[in-house]
Design an enzyme around this catalytic site. Sequence first.
Site, mmCIF file in Angstrom:
data_model
loop_
_atom_site.group_PDB
_atom_site.id
_atom_site.type_symbol
_atom_site.label_atom_id
_atom_site.label_comp_id
_atom_site.label_asym_id
_atom_site.label_seq_id
_atom_site.Cartn_x
_atom_site.Cartn_y
_atom_site.Cartn_z
ATOM 1 N N GLU A 288 0.826 -1.221 0.000
ATOM 2 C CA GLU A 288 0.000 0.000 0.000
ATOM 3 C C GLU A 288 0.851 1.259 0.000
ATOM 4 O OE1 GLU A 288 -3.017 0.251 3.060
ATOM 5 O OE2 GLU A 288 -4.428 -0.916 1.874
ATOM 6 N N HIS A 309 8.304 -26.791 -1.071
ATOM 7 C CA HIS A 309 7.680 -27.924 -1.765
ATOM 8 C C HIS A 309 6.528 -27.474 -2.646
ATOM 9 C CE1 HIS A 309 9.967 -30.953 0.579
ATOM 10 N NE2 HIS A 309 10.094 -29.900 1.378
ATOM 11 N N LYS A 423 -14.039 0.125 -3.762
ATOM 12 C CA LYS A 423 -15.138 0.559 -2.886
ATOM 13 C C LYS A 423 -16.200 1.290 -3.704
ATOM 14 C CE LYS A 423 -12.349 1.245 1.263
ATOM 15 N NZ LYS A 423 -11.801 2.244 2.175
#
Length: 447
Positions: A288, A309, A423
Amino acid sequence: MKTINVDIKDVLSTVSREDINRLDGKATEALDKVLNATGAGNDFLGWVNLPTETTEALLDDIIACADQLRATCDTVVAIGIGGSYLGAKAVIEALSDSFAAYRSGVQGEPKVLFAGQNIGEDYMFELQDYLKDKRFGIIVISKSGTTTEPAIAFRLLKEQLERQLGVDEARKRIVAITDAQRGALRSLATEEGYKTFVIADNVGGRFSVLTPVGLLPIAVAGFDIRALIDGAAEMEKATAEANEQNPAFLYACTRNALYNAGKKIEILVNYNPKLHFFAEWWKQLYGESEGKDHKGIFPAAVDNSTDLHSMGQWIQDGERTIFETVISVLEQKHEKLIPSDEANLDGLNYIAGKHIDEVNKMAELGTRIAHVDGGVPNLLITLPALREKYLGQLIYFFEKACGISGYMIDVNPFNQPGVEAYKRNMFALLAKPGYEKETEAIQARLK
Ligand code: PA5
């Protein structure tokens, strides 16, 4: 003084000392912007002196509130998202017994659970079902006081707590952490008379773990927030000068030299499963802060040896655009030796009598050598142990380096304009009042 340490020798086959030193000037300017508040976003630098300026009175207040919740609750749900939850989750996971979640919570040693960090219907259903016979409390955290995810979780859990305990008793078990004046959560807390703590205006969410946002849940989980702040204060002092003895300065210069050399992805690597959420916190901090104006190193993370792995193949042999920052924890909390076995059918007797951590350290060293040989430069950060003080050092170290590094690539490290895009669309799609035009536009696009 035991402290975290940054070692850059394993990047030097990719970038030279000169490449790194050439960035000293930029890093000096950047550190100056952080310390003297002369750069973009300078109204969000409250975190810089926070460790040395945290008052005893505030710590006493947080600890008293935590003790009160610990005395009355077997479970405390911390509600928040992004910077309002990741710091607490990271520290609690790093310090807790790995199986704490499966042990039954008791008063005096409550379980700390998290909500409001997703919009999962099943998650909320299952959480509420779990809480139906619990003596639970709530810490609701939102700086803006208007974030949808925690607001939904709080609406549901507040109603449940009031139903289970009655409105008056519920009020005693709800603590709100939010802006001093603004936002729906502040109005609600005032209306209901909840105990509150303030998130200062000048501290952004992802830099707020050393405020009540992180400290209260950490104290409720039973950890020493004074030691956490002390460690951070040590690092505040150790990162004040523009030179390579300052570990944050060194880290910022090195990762930017690697970025300039085409290493666009940084993988934070741990060899201790307790650090999984520390990496999640770090990813938010750097993602951010730096991902702006089409710039910024992409922060990724792996938990080794587990991910050797799964992701190990790509890291060893995939596209060469990555570098690693390894966090190595020197001392373990407990001892466990590998037993000898007479039949030795599994062929493990060659390591019998060794500490499991010795094997882990050889996996770490072997992997670092293999990755460097394969063209993946490695930064190494050593942490003396997973204790509050060193976690405080590590948190502040990464915060300071993040501020420096963000300014070095000429972005404002303290805003997050990109977070608004989803948003806006979500509110438009949900027909939130005030978004009528956006609703019309997005519906037209979907036809
Ligand atoms: O770092 C940030 O500012 C964000 O990630 C916020 O912490 C997150 O969006 C939550 O915001 P709020 O605390 O206002 O609910």
